[in-house]
Enzyme design. Sequence first.
Site, PDB file in Angstrom:
ATOM      1  CE  LYS A   9      -3.889   2.408   0.848  1.00  0.00           C
ATOM      2  NZ  LYS A   9      -4.418   2.218   2.056  1.00  0.00           N
ATOM      3  CB  VAL A  10       2.640   3.146  -2.219  1.00  0.00           C
ATOM      4  CG1 VAL A  10       3.783   1.775  -1.988  1.00  0.00           C
ATOM      5  CG2 VAL A  10       1.909   3.063  -3.566  1.00  0.00           C
TER       6      VAL A  10
ATOM      7  CG  HIS B 125      -4.510   7.903   8.321  1.00  0.00           C
ATOM      8  ND1 HIS B 125      -4.900   7.600   6.949  1.00  0.00           N
ATOM      9  CD2 HIS B 125      -3.013   7.888   8.116  1.00  0.00           C
ATOM     10  CE1 HIS B 125      -3.691   7.004   6.560  1.00  0.00           C
ATOM     11  NE2 HIS B 125      -2.723   6.991   7.126  1.00  0.00           N
TER      12      HIS B 125
END
Length: 292
Positions: free
Chosen positions: A67-68, A163
């Site tokens: 995941k990047v 986030h």
Amino acid sequence: MTDEQQSTPTADGRQLGIVYSPCPNDTFVFDALAHGRVPGAPALDVSFADIDLTNGMAERGETDVLKVSYAALPYVLDQYALLPCGGALGRGCGPLVLSREEGPDLAGCTVAVPSEKSTAYLLFRLWAADVVPGGVGEIVVMPFHEIMPAVRDGRVDAGLVIHEARFTYRNYGLHQLADMGEHWERTTGLPIPLGAIIAKRSLGAQTLTLLADSIRRSVRAAWDDPEAARPYVMAHAQEMDPAVADQHIGLYVNEFTADLGEDGYAAVRGLLTRAAAEGLVPPLGPDALRFP
């Protein structure tokens, strides 16, 4: 890996190394796949790392699947293929710029960011080019969970957060100065590309296609039975309140997670093309986003 797994080794008989973040959206997406509840899927060897670390791992070609940040793609697509599923892209989910006071002028200010190769930073730079004519001052890179305390304590003038900070920044007495995603959506009409799933092209078309199909089935399994994923999510959610974890999942796991589709690919191309025009990333080749 668990004893219940019914996964399939790769053609050379090994597990695929995969690294994603411990954030609720990633653990929710990959729960069924990581725990062998997607029959026939490739067997995985799972590790966790924050996205700033996975971006660097991808540049060094250190593991099979990662995941990047979408911002990292121009640096890694010679070795890796963008998978059309599993990532984070949507609307109303962009990074925020926070400050201690309401409405300060950011010209010349010190701003904390989670990574200079993150999608959040690209969106911030594009926003600042439009609305901060004098340009911001010093950029300080720090882990994302340290940014809000640094802004609260006056160690930096503002912070770029990602986030679950969207839901918790008021707990630090902070104010939202700007929403990078809102600016992006208003100026482009496109959804916001945040995090991508990539896999080594050397795995071959058959394995890449199987991996993408398995991720889609893992997403659908989590949607069908969210409670099955809850123990995995909360075990890695860093003491996050369960209600915040649910908000996080609801925001970042959506139709684009199951399939990027035409709008998703347009958003990725739009972001990286505009960033390249500003000299922020290398330009993409014509077939860079091709899958598999």
